[in-house]
Design a protein around this motif. Structure first.
Motif, PDB file in Angstrom:
ATOM      1  N   PHE A  48       8.757   2.682  -6.212  1.00  0.00           N
ATOM      2  CA  PHE A  48       7.435   2.801  -6.826  1.00  0.00           C
ATOM      3  C   PHE A  48       6.872   4.178  -6.538  1.00  0.00           C
ATOM      4  N   CYS A  49       6.067   4.648  -7.436  1.00  0.00           N
ATOM      5  CA  CYS A  49       5.353   5.890  -7.158  1.00  0.00           C
ATOM      6  C   CYS A  49       4.126   5.536  -6.338  1.00  0.00           C
ATOM      7  N   ILE A  50       4.193   5.797  -5.050  1.00  0.00           N
ATOM      8  CA  ILE A  50       3.135   5.405  -4.130  1.00  0.00           C
ATOM      9  C   ILE A  50       2.478   6.653  -3.590  1.00  0.00           C
ATOM     10  N   GLY A  51       1.205   6.625  -3.404  1.00  0.00           N
ATOM     11  CA  GLY A  51       0.574   7.710  -2.661  1.00  0.00           C
ATOM     12  C   GLY A  51      -0.572   8.341  -3.396  1.00  0.00           C
ATOM     13  N   LYS A  52      -1.645   8.450  -2.682  1.00  0.00           N
ATOM     14  CA  LYS A  52      -2.830   9.057  -3.278  1.00  0.00           C
ATOM     15  C   LYS A  52      -2.770  10.556  -3.058  1.00  0.00           C
ATOM     16  N   PHE A  92       0.106  -1.865  -0.991  1.00  0.00           N
ATOM     17  CA  PHE A  92      -0.396  -0.799  -1.882  1.00  0.00           C
ATOM     18  C   PHE A  92      -1.155  -1.377  -3.066  1.00  0.00           C
ATOM     19  N   PRO A  93      -2.228  -2.131  -2.790  1.00  0.00           N
ATOM     20  CA  PRO A  93      -2.922  -2.816  -3.885  1.00  0.00           C
ATOM     21  C   PRO A  93      -3.616  -1.843  -4.836  1.00  0.00           C
ATOM     22  N   GLU A  94      -3.837  -0.609  -4.394  1.00  0.00           N
ATOM     23  CA  GLU A  94      -4.575   0.312  -5.258  1.00  0.00           C
ATOM     24  C   GLU A  94      -3.653   1.158  -6.124  1.00  0.00           C
ATOM     25  N   GLU A  95      -2.367   0.997  -5.928  1.00  0.00           N
ATOM     26  CA  GLU A  95      -1.440   1.785  -6.727  1.00  0.00           C
ATOM     27  C   GLU A  95      -1.225   1.094  -8.064  1.00  0.00           C
ATOM     28  N   GLU A  96      -0.789   1.886  -9.029  1.00  0.00           N
ATOM     29  CA  GLU A  96      -0.546   1.301 -10.354  1.00  0.00           C
ATOM     30  C   GLU A  96       0.882   0.765 -10.401  1.00  0.00           C
TER      31      GLU A  96
END
Lengths: 455, 627
Positions: free
Chosen positions: A451-455, A181-185
């Motif tokens: 982690f809060c994951i997900g677009k 998840f490289p694009e997650e914060e």
């Protein structure tokens, strides 16, 4: 990932082939391609097939482990159909276990229950009728090893191993989240943080490793310490306990001049009895050192027998005062010389300690003491499986430790996250052999929970 | 009314259906693609992007096997980036923003040009089943098509139900009808069925958006591409994406309206994906965060619609509008379509063979979301596999089953048939234990030869592959075979490259394993013409991972025997003496196809596996004697 069911031909397996019951000969059997090499390393000769050689069995240090006969059977003309090598030395449990430990050190893997037979079967060495029996055999050892696994997994060791697996899962969660998840914060720890967390895993694993082998390693078996004032009859009790089995399998010389040790089999469980120097207050520096060592033995023992003379009950208070507090839950009071008490005498000053009355001289009460020890040190499981299960755990811990060290090295050398996590994956798989399989879905579950994951 | 029989019929024109039909037709089987609407062939129903971590790996594998997805992406991609570019090659992944229209056109073109493939527009209502095996399908207007194999790739259309707020309606995708009769028909078969849900965000008109307050996210330079046969010249004009954030006001609105969310009120029975939660879910579960990022993705070059990736929602439309307008840059936003959640039927993939053929009905294959997966890439990969095996079934050849160590396709199928799924299954690299071997950069080396022998790979692709493959082999042999040491002629030149000096004889390949050593430097020091860039990179990657890969190879080797040992379909686990009740239950739920698969069922013990092994061997022995 769980352990493979059958070993590949590439694997060499080993086990003590003789039962745990006392006997004259102890056989360590190997099967697999490395059998001959391992045998040669221990015996210093390369045995020709089906010839008998008498030779010493030596440790890596050159120390003599035992001596005896080596026999080599070249596959397929062997029991399993693979190369088989037998090291026939002294019987009982301690000597063969020491030889086995050396064999494992040289790269063999501890055989699972029934695995030799299984290999024989898989290699077409058994006929159908014999093969029918194999399933039953494995089924029965299945139960036994399940019990053994439960036993050795009780208590502190189990907690530590599970905690460690959970911590590795946490570390992996961190790495895998950053990979997938490289694009997650995600919150980030620098490389420094990564190295620190792996290093702390290593330290923890080393502790667990020590925990697993303390008092339980293949050479020493379970440790029972005899404590008490001089002349309470510790030595005669030691002799009585070991003599009763007629099973003194070897005399391992005491590691310190203060401690006398005997190895005995109790219903097949190897037990090391340690007779400590007398416990008493002293100012003599040499004796103080002896007492310090005794205390440390007492603190680490699987069980403590405090031996007191029934005719000198006054010594009890003084003896108990010298016991480390931590030993209390593992202590049994042994009132010796019970045969000297008049029949109608009260049997003891009452204490909260569990107590047994024995006479080392007449044998009275020894059966009770054996039963008590059996309960304390082994639970209900048959001994051979207890030890094989534990050895397997130690093997898995060692493999996991190796992987973590690789991971630390890789991280220090600036290797990519994906390489560090590969080492962590294998370490986790190894621990999974102790604590249960971990699936990639468990790992993802952790990531999504953490982690809060997900677009 | 009846037609002449086909070898293979594929139902569904989405990403699974098209790859399935194309694969079967490439293999020379007469193939029919049935869709309810020819104009939506290759439609991207959700976000307009292809690739990403784990997913691009699947796309490259489909490409290495001659599939259409990667090339269509190269023709339709309007922004390309390599994710994880700063991490190692195994986890690098290409992701492309695609123009929906261009993508659909590219796929349509491939489908229409494919030999042996016919297209027909008509919803399918029924399966023809004769003596336990599939015989064809019947359409809504009663037309029957007969075939030896049928692939169902019906996406979210089976029993589809759309939720916007507490309103709900039947639908397979916004604007399209669901397949209710087919869903009812399939529910009559001996297959375990479940419900899943997924969601999509509202779309926004770009003309109503202030991009100046957002972070601009351009594509990479130089522009990457995704197909082994692709290049940057194939791409249309490139445009940037943008990143913006929700605000505390957004979260307040969501929290105030949770009682109108069908998910929170329990109206939706299906399970949603944890990695793609709705914005209401994120706000609820991570209450401590007062902002979430949103990727603002253009839908295409000729469209003004935007896809705000990160605010999937099923709240009522009025609430959607209100919450969108609290987001930076969206203050004046005009919504062009509402977001919604969709619930649909899926079939427990544990009822499938590794070939994706159902166990219940011979010749019937499932691919894509019907198997509980999500994502275009996952669908395409399954479609290709199902198409291959439907075609092989039609010519009475044994199934092709890719292994976990060979491809992500193999990982996905094995995960599905072993574990089933409780949420829409999406690929991640962490699912692949042999991740270091399963890379984007070597998908062709892993699969193109296999694809060629299956009949999937045409001469053009084969020629490109062979040239590359031979160059890699030649240079690798040279690197392995050339040894240098402290006294070598080239020691001085090499010494300049190396942090640690040469102390003993080593192969150049070994030197390449050292951190920081690159092919270009090594070749210069050795005065040899450096190979093409992609060849050089391949050699560097192979060297860097070689230690890990050797260890993995040993593990694979060790487990190989189990992977190949088949468990008969009709095995009665009750009859395996010594198995615990728990083990029997687990084995019966999954009914593993091989001992290797049995090993991966959580909770299986080594002892249970041994019992199974001995039982199987014993059976095999008897068969050997009588056979």
């Amino acid at each position: 990932m769980s352990q493979p069911a059958s070993a590949p031909a590439a694997d060499t397996i080993a086990a003590v082939a003789t039962g745990p019951a006392p006997g004259g000969i102890g056989i360590v059997r190997l099967s697999g391609p490395a059998s001959l090499e391992i045998g040669a390393a221990i015996c210093g000769i390369r045995p020709a097939p089906r010839r008998v050689y008498h030779c010493p069995f030596t440790a890596a240090s050159g120390e003599l482990l035992d001596h005896g006969i080596v026999l080599f059977f070249q596959g397929p003309a062997s029991y399993t159909g693979e190369d088989v090598l037998e090291l026939q030395g002294h019987g009982g449990s301690v000597a063969p276990q020491r030889v086995l430990a050396r064999v494992l050190e040289l790269g063999a893997r501890l055989a699972r229950p029934g695995e030799f037979t299984e290999r024989a079967f898989l290699n077409g060495k058994l006929d159908l009728t014999q093969a029918e029996a194999v399933a039953d055999l494995i089924a029965s050892s299945n139960e036994a090893s399940a019990r053994a696994a439960v036993n050795s997994l009780q208590g502190r060791f189990s907690e530590l191993a599970s905690q460690l697996a959970a911590d590795i899962l946490q570390a992996r969660m961190y790495f895998e989240a950053h990979i997938d998840f490289p694009e997650e914060e995600l919150q980030t720890e620098g490389t420094g943080g990564i190295r620190t967390s792996i290093q702390s895993l290593i330290t923890r694993l080393e502790e667990v490793r020590a925990q697993a082998s303390r008092g339980r390693n293949l050479v020493e078996g379970t440790t029972v310490v005899l404590a008490g004032p001089p002349n309470a009859g510790k030595s005669s009790l030691l002799n009585a306990l070991s003599g009763m089995d007629s099973a003194i399998v070897t005399d391992v010389p005491g590691t310190t001049r203060d401690v006398l040790r005997e190895s005995v089999l109790l219903d097949g469980v190897p037990i090391t009895l340690l007779d400590t120097a007398g416990l008493r207050e002293t100012v003599d520096p040499i004796e103080q050192e002896g007492v310090r060592r005794s205390e440390s033995l007492l603190a680490r023992a699987d069980h403590v027998l405090v031996v007191v003379d029934v005719l000198n009950p006054g010594q009890l208070r003084q003896t108990l005062a010298t016991l480390p507090e931590t030993a209390a839950p593992r202590t049994t009071l042994v009132w010796n010389k019970a045969d000297l008490l008049a029949g109608d005498s009260p049997r003891s000053p009452v204490t909260e300690w569990p107590a047994v009355w024995v006479s080392a001289r007449t044998g009275e009460g020894l059966e009770n003491l054996r039963a008590r020890l059996r309960n304390c040190v082994t639970g209900a499981a048959p001994a051979d499986h207890v030890f094989s299960a534990r050895a397997r755990h130690v093997e898995a811990l060692d493999a996991a430790l190796q992987c973590l060290q690789n991971a630390a090295q890789a991280a220090a050398a600036g290797a990519g996250l994906e390489m560090v996590s590969e080492d962590l994956r294998v370490a986790h798989d190894q621990l999974g052999r102790i604590t249960g399989t971990v699936t990639s879905d468990d790992l993802l579950g952790e990531i999504f929970a953490g982690f809060c994951i997900g677009k | 009314m009846k037609s002449h029989p086909y070898d293979v019929i594929v139902v569904g024109g989405g990403h699974a259906g098209t790859e399935a039909a194309l694969a079967s037709a490439r293999m020379g089987r007469s193939t029919l693609l049935l869709t309810h609407n020819i104009d939506t062939i290759g439609q991207m129903s959700c976000n307009p992007a292809i690739g990403g971590i784990g997913k691009s790996h699947l796309v490259r594998e489909v490409d290495a096997l001659g599939g259409a997805m990667a090339r269509a992406t190269d023709q339709a991609g309007i922004q390309f980036r390599v994710l994880n570019a700063g991490k190692g090659p195994a986890v690098r992944a290409t992701r492309a923003q695609a123009d929906r229209v261009l993508y659909r056109q590219a796929i349509r073109r491939v489908v229409e040009q494919q030999e042996n493939l016919r297209i027909f527009q008509q919803p399918v209502d029924d399966l023809l089943v004769e003596q336990g095996r599939v015989a064809g399908v019947r359409t809504a207007s009663g037309i029957e098509f007969r075939a030896i194999s049928v692939v169902l790739a019906t996406g979210t259309f089976l029993g589809g139900r759309i939720h916007i707020g507490l309103e709900q309606s039947a639908g397979g995708r916004a604007g399209d009808p669901p397949s209710i009769p087919l869903a009812d028909r399939l529910r009559e078969l001996n297959l375990r069925v479940g419900r899943l849900k997924t969601g999509t965000p509202p779309r926004i008109d770009a003309r109503s958006v202030d991009f100046s307050v957002m972070e601009r996210q351009p594509g990479d330079t130089p522009t990457p591409w995704i197909s082994f046969l692709g290049n940057a010249e194939m791409h249309p004009r490139q445009v940037p994406c943008h990143i913006t954030h929700t605000t505390p006001e957004t979260h307040d609105i969501i929290r105030a309206n949770l009682d109108q969310s069908p998910m929170f009120t329990g109206v939706i029975e299906g399970t949603g994906p944890r990695y793609c939660p709705s914005i209401e879910d994120k706000v609820h579960r991570f209450a401590e965060r007062d902002s979430h990022q949103i990727f603002v993705e253009p839908e295409g070059l000729t469209s003004t619609e935007l896809y705000p990736n990160g605010i999937s929602t099923s709240l009522p439309f009025a609430v959607q509008e209100a919450l969108v307008r609290t987001i930076c840059g969206f203050e004046q936003a005009h919504l062009t379509r509402p977001g919604y959640a969709i619930e649909y039927d899926y079939f427990d993939p544990r009822d499938l063979q590794a070939s994706l053929e159902t166990r219940a009905i011979a010749g019937l294959f499932f691919a894509g979301q019907i198997n509980g997966t999500t994502g275009y890439e996952e669908a395409a990969a399954q479609g290709l596999l199902a198409g291959v095996n439907a075609a092989r079934r039609a010519s009475e050849e044994s199934a092709w089953v890719p292994a976990r160590h060979e491809s992500y396709i193999g990982v996905m199928v094995d995960d599905l048939i072993t574990h089933g799924t409780r949420e829409p299954y999406r690929m991640f690299t962490s699912r692949a234990e042999y991740r270091l071997q399963l890379r984007e950069d070597n998908a062709d080396l892993r699969l193109t030869s296999v694809g060629r022998s299956l009949g999937l790979v045409d001469d053009v692709r084969w020629q490109v592959f062979e040239t590359r493959h031979q160059a890699i082999e030649r240079e690798s042999a040279w690197l392995h075979g050339t040894h240098v040491g402290p006294s070598s002629q080239r020691a001085a030149e090499l010494g300049n490259l190396l942090e640690q000096p040469l102390t003993r004889d080593q192969s150049l390949f070994d030197l390449l394993r050292r951190p920081g050593v690159q092919v270009a430097h090594l070749y210069r020091a050795m005065d040899r013409t450096a190979p093409a860039e992609d060849i050089g990179q391949q050699l560097e990657v192979q060297a860097r991972y070689s230690g890990y890969i050797e260890r993995q190879q040993a593990e694979i080797q060790r487990l190989q025997e189990h992977e190949q040992l088949r468990i008969p379909d009709d095995l009665s686990y009750q009859s395996v003496s010594g198995l615990s009740a728990e083990a029997i239950q687990k084995l019966e739920e999954t009914r593993p196809l091989t001992l290797g698969q049995a090993r991966r069922i959580p909770g299986m013990t080594p002892a249970a596996l041994s019992l199974l092994l001995v039982h199987l061997r014993r059976g095999g022995h008897r068969l050997g004697q009588t056979g």
